[in-house]
Design an enzyme around this catalytic site. Structure first.
Site, short mmCIF file in Angstrom:
data_model
loop_
_atom_site.label_atom_id
_atom_site.label_comp_id
_atom_site.label_asym_id
_atom_site.label_seq_id
_atom_site.Cartn_x
_atom_site.Cartn_y
_atom_site.Cartn_z
N ASP A 131 -3.90 5.58 2.43
CA ASP A 131 -5.03 4.73 2.02
C ASP A 131 -6.10 5.51 1.27
OD1 ASP A 131 -3.59 3.04 3.60
OD2 ASP A 131 -5.07 2.88 5.20
N HIS A 151 -3.49 -3.98 0.98
CA HIS A 151 -2.40 -3.02 0.76
C HIS A 151 -1.11 -3.69 0.29
CE1 HIS A 151 -4.70 -0.17 3.66
NE2 HIS A 151 -5.33 -0.39 2.53
N ASP A 180 1.82 -2.44 0.17
CA ASP A 180 3.10 -1.95 0.69
C ASP A 180 3.72 -2.79 1.80
OD1 ASP A 180 1.13 -1.05 2.38
OD2 ASP A 180 1.63 1.07 2.24
N CYS A 239 2.57 3.71 5.21
CA CYS A 239 1.14 3.91 5.44
C CYS A 239 0.86 5.27 6.08
CB CYS A 239 0.62 2.86 6.40
SG CYS A 239 0.78 1.19 5.82
N ASP A 291 -8.39 1.12 -2.20
CA ASP A 291 -7.57 1.94 -1.30
C ASP A 291 -6.31 2.32 -2.08
OD1 ASP A 291 -9.30 1.56 0.83
OD2 ASP A 291 -7.76 0.80 2.20
N1 ABU Z 1 -1.69 -0.87 5.72
C1 ABU Z 1 -0.62 -1.79 5.51
C2 ABU Z 1 -0.85 -3.02 6.29
C3 ABU Z 1 -0.72 -4.18 5.45
C4 ABU Z 1 -0.54 -5.42 6.25
O1 ABU Z 1 -1.26 -5.66 7.22
O2 ABU Z 1 0.35 -6.20 5.94
#
Ligand code: ABU
Length: 376
Positions: free
Chosen positions: A126, A253, A255, A360, A204
């Site tokens: 992040d 995010h 990902d 992450c 981020d």
């Molecule tokens: N840091 C990735 C978490 C993303 C989500 O909560 O889907």
């Protein structure tokens, strides 16, 4: 006692830049070195609206009651065991693992405008973005993460001395001007809205993924348009940044939404991404639709997770074929096999209260490969 030897000065040898210890252009080249986060000193984050807007209101209230306390041992214990197993796995694959320094994130700090306690350094993905031989400290929107990169400074200085480029994006002020007053999460069918204004650039790193000269981003509750534009201008004409529209009502995010796995192959979250609305440049890519995540029954985990349910997508590529994926999510493991990958099952389910899973929890500092274009 002799004083400690001062660190060696930065290299001026042009060949050193060729051998930069930081060199990673995409999400899939063979992984050589990775930073893995830490759980030490993890502190329950503040109930500032930019933090709680991403969780249901009952969870925000619960978080408010415990904000500023260390995470309880019941949560740290299982997560630590899994994290240790993940580090062992990476090392057994011949990958160098580096770690941030342990920090007590409960310590209060201040800027001229506000004060806060910290959060944790579980997720280097992040706060740091690697693009080629450059490592960028990102301007994060959560006040409790303002100084998070300090625990990586020993590593950053080491990488710099050995030839990497090291940048810090403009430190944001994070005053009230950055946040929409009276923000509420949009319901299904309502037009999307975000808590961030365009007062200053914030982002981020985990809102970006890399495919050589092309990066993909989701605008989110931690990444605003000005932040995307800052990175676009900073990287310059050698790179393109494509925005991926996400249907997530609480975006944070990319990902768990859109994950390039190999040249020409991207994994998408069918709940958030409409394949027909992907950027035109991706038309030649295989779009792999993630299966529904396997349900999680553990109540404590469900009520303390800081993440959505699609962490099954938060995988880490070891190379173009091998992929570290969550052992619990058997549907994803089988899908990866069907698509021709070699999944390596590992446990990290109990990391969710600290912000994520394999992608992450890591920062791929060096992958063996060169800068390429994978899109027309
Ligand atoms: N840091 C990735 C978490 C993303 C989500 O909560 O889907």
């Amino acid at each position: 006692m002799r004083p400690p030897r001062p660190p060696s000065p930065p290299s001026t040898d042009p060949a050193a830049a060729q051998r930069s210890p930081v060199s990673s252009h995409n999400e899939w080249d063979p992984l050589e070195e990775v930073v893995v986060g830490r759980l030490d000193g993890a502190t329950i984050p503040t109930d500032h609206p930019v933090v709680t807007c991403n969780v249901p209101s009952w969870a925000g209230r619960l978080q408010g009651l415990a904000a500023g306390l260390h995470y309880p041992r019941r949560l740290i214990g299982p997560a630590q065991d899994e994290l240790d197993g993940f580090v062992e796995l990476l090392e057994s694959l011949g990958i160098t693992v580096r770690r941030p320094e342990p920090v007590d994130h409960k310590r209060r700090f201040a800027t001229p405008d506000w004060s806060a306690r910290g959060f944790c350094n579980t997720c280097p993905r992040d706060s740091l973005l690697v693009v080629g031989d450059e490592i960028i400290e990102t301007p994060m929107a959560w006040p409790c993460r303002y100084f998070e990169t300090h625990s990586y400074r020993a590593l950053l200085k080491d990488y710099f001395r050995r030839g990497a480029r090291w940048t810090s994006a403009p430190k944001p002020q994070l005053t009230d001007d950055l946040f929409e007053p009276d923000f509420s999460t949009p319901g299904e069918g309502e037009p999307m809205r975000y808590i961030l204004t365009e007062f200053e650039p914030v982002f981020d790193a985990a809102d970006f993924v890399r495919a050589g000269r092309d990066l993909f981003v989701t605008r989110s509750n931690v990444t605003n348009r000005t932040g995307i534009e800052w990175l676009r201008r900073h990287l310059g004409p050698g790179y393109r940044i494509h925005e991926i529209e996400s249907g997530c009502r609480t975006p944070m995010h990319i990902d768990t939404t859109f994950m390039p796995l190999a040249p020409g192959k991207v994994l998408i979250n069918p709940a958030y991404v409409d394949p027909d609305r992907l950027p035109e440049a991706l038309r030649s890519w295989d779009v792999l639709v993630a299966p529904e995540p396997d349900p999680i029954d553990e109540r404590l985990l469900k009520i303390t997770s800081m993440c959505g349910q699609w962490l099954s997508m938060n995988v880490l590529m070891v190379d173009e074929k091998r992929v570290i994926a969550e052992r619990h999510h058997t549907g994803m493991l089988r899908a990866l096999e069907r698509w021709g990958f070699e999944p390596i099952p590992c446990d990290l389910l109990h990391y969710a209260p600290f912000g994520g899973s394999f992608h992450c929890a890591t920062l791929d500092v060096r992958r063996r490969g060169t800068l390429e274009s994978y899109l027309p």
